[in-house]
Design a protein around this motif. Sequence first.
Motif, PDB file in Angstrom:
ATOM      1  N   UNK A 182     -32.532 -35.872 -21.499  1.00  0.00           N
ATOM      2  CA  UNK A 182     -31.162 -35.358 -21.581  1.00  0.00           C
ATOM      3  C   UNK A 182     -30.474 -35.510 -20.223  1.00  0.00           C
ATOM      4  N   UNK A 183     -29.384 -34.780 -20.030  1.00  0.00           N
ATOM      5  CA  UNK A 183     -28.699 -34.841 -18.739  1.00  0.00           C
ATOM      6  C   UNK A 183     -29.587 -34.202 -17.675  1.00  0.00           C
ATOM      7  N   UNK A 184     -29.237 -34.465 -16.422  1.00  0.00           N
ATOM      8  CA  UNK A 184     -30.037 -33.929 -15.320  1.00  0.00           C
ATOM      9  C   UNK A 184     -30.048 -32.402 -15.378  1.00  0.00           C
ATOM     10  N   UNK A 185     -31.171 -31.842 -14.911  1.00  0.00           N
ATOM     11  CA  UNK A 185     -31.339 -30.391 -14.949  1.00  0.00           C
ATOM     12  C   UNK A 185     -30.200 -29.706 -14.215  1.00  0.00           C
ATOM     13  N   UNK A 186     -29.649 -28.672 -14.864  1.00  0.00           N
ATOM     14  CA  UNK A 186     -28.545 -27.934 -14.265  1.00  0.00           C
ATOM     15  C   UNK A 186     -28.728 -26.454 -14.582  1.00  0.00           C
ATOM     16  N   UNK A 187     -29.110 -25.682 -13.587  1.00  0.00           N
ATOM     17  CA  UNK A 187     -29.398 -24.260 -13.847  1.00  0.00           C
ATOM     18  C   UNK A 187     -28.148 -23.483 -14.263  1.00  0.00           C
ATOM     19  N   UNK A 188     -26.975 -24.066 -14.037  1.00  0.00           N
ATOM     20  CA  UNK A 188     -25.745 -23.337 -14.350  1.00  0.00           C
ATOM     21  C   UNK A 188     -25.297 -23.532 -15.804  1.00  0.00           C
ATOM     22  N   UNK A 189     -25.874 -24.502 -16.492  1.00  0.00           N
ATOM     23  CA  UNK A 189     -25.487 -24.757 -17.878  1.00  0.00           C
ATOM     24  C   UNK A 189     -26.684 -24.468 -18.784  1.00  0.00           C
ATOM     25  N   UNK A 190     -26.575 -23.406 -19.556  1.00  0.00           N
ATOM     26  CA  UNK A 190     -27.684 -23.062 -20.441  1.00  0.00           C
ATOM     27  C   UNK A 190     -27.442 -23.691 -21.800  1.00  0.00           C
ATOM     28  N   UNK A 191     -28.352 -24.520 -22.268  1.00  0.00           N
ATOM     29  CA  UNK A 191     -28.176 -25.077 -23.601  1.00  0.00           C
ATOM     30  C   UNK A 191     -28.376 -23.981 -24.651  1.00  0.00           C
ATOM     31  N   UNK A 192     -27.757 -24.181 -25.778  1.00  0.00           N
ATOM     32  CA  UNK A 192     -27.915 -23.208 -26.850  1.00  0.00           C
ATOM     33  C   UNK A 192     -28.336 -23.948 -28.112  1.00  0.00           C
TER      34      UNK A 192
END
Lengths: 296, 254
Positions: A182-192
């Motif tokens: 998927x897209x690069x890890x981003x702690x600010x965007x939580x997938x749902x």
Amino acid sequence: MVDIPEHLLQRSAEARAKALGISIEQAMAEMKGQSDPTVISKEPEVKVIDETPTPTAETPAPPPETSAPAPAAETITPIKEEHAAETTEKVAAVKIDEKPAAAKPPPPAKADAPDEVDFAPEVKVTQRLLTVVKAKPIQKPVKEPIDKVNTWPHLMLPEFVALMAMTAFLIFLSAILQAPLLEEANPNVTPNPAKAPWYFLGLQEMLSYWDPQIAGVMIPTVVGLILWMAFPYIDRNPETHPSKRKFAIMFYTFFLAGAGTLTIIGVLFRGPGWNWVYPWIDGIWFDDLLDWIHFE
Amino acid sequence: MSFRDRLKETRAKASDGFRGGKLMSSIFRPGSPFRKGYVDSPRNRSYVVMNNVLYHLHPVKVKRHGVRLSYTLCLGGLSFFLFIVLTITGIWLMFYFRPTELAYVDIQNLQTTIAFGSLVRNMHRWGAHLMVLVVFLHMSRVFYHGAYKAPREFNWVIGVILLLLTLLLSFTGYLLPWDQLAIWAVTVGGNMAGYVPVVGAQVKFGLFAGLEATTATLLRFYVLHVLFFPFIIVIFMAVHFWRVRKDGGISGPL
């Protein structure tokens, strides 16, 4: 009457022939009762160590100085019964000192032989006693031998085929199915939803029912690990056939069904907000499967 | 004698000379099918295993019922084999991977610019899932055959530890692609560790190397994944296989 093996008879006859100075055939014939026992004229070398006077009065008639009056084959039974032959022999041996040489066949042993006869164990006994031991193995096989085959080729070839098949399957799978990225890890965007790896999704599903202390910690640790490891020590039933361990089979099957159901629900039937979805309507909400199943 | 026959004879001679030579005799021990003069005899069938490094894994003879494919389905052996496949592909992947902020770029490059990169990465990932599945099926097979019973109780315990280590290996590897799937799956899993009574916060801190999944976590999981857990699991596997042999080989027929 026990059959005495021929080689033992032969050995006995040889010894007897040597002692009496007769031929082996003669000794054999005597032992088999086919001819009268040889009487030796010479006084046999018998010495009494015990100096006490031997009783004379009530003793039966002194036997002649034969060494083995009865045929060898027949001596065995009397010994077993009442030591009669032995008694006769020993009496003979003792008496010889006083009254030698009365060439008569030995009288049959009497049951009322006098008790006070000193059997003089130190006296050199000239007869031989045979003990017949039945041939038996000294070791008994405890268990049946196990039916075995050579590892090479009977195990290693099927194993090799299994490894090759697995390799082929894995390469085929990897060629047609792309691992997700998927897209690069981003702690600010939580997938749902945020889902764990599939083997933990049963646990994650349980987390939606119960307190995390119970579903996330107690059940995996106590049930999943400790009970699981201790299982052989809890189940002491030695039977291995399924029909004789129905409870254990049932237990595991229920566990399997439960874990399988929870995992499948967690993988396929949970969507945004961990709400129930139908994969054929709402799509797949598990990224590892994105390349696997397509619903149009 | 025709030319074909002469060629055949020359070839056979050369082959015998090579297989009987010093080099091959030094590599293969007596009884090996690769040496000159191997004939299929019971004695040589024993030697193939006994005079070979395979003797560490297999006895010379095994129970007849155990070689039926339907009895074990080879699940234990396949678990081990998948571990080897994962080790080989994993070492290959290590050449192209840095457990830093660059991890995601490295995976992208692996998939797009490196020959067979995508295939090997897929093999590693699907192989890992497959290994979890096969280990679990192996455990189920052992359970349904009652093969954990005396004298094999302790080997079952080691087996459960091996299953746990397999899950841990798979879980630590899950983070390494450093994409949204990786970081949030590990966050969900790591948060569960936070619910451990008394020491939950400490366990979670130790796992994440901080309060949440960062590149420090990535490095930590990387070291656990490529070094620590493989090291531990190999030790347990050695004991597991050794106990299989010592406990009398495969369990009895049903």
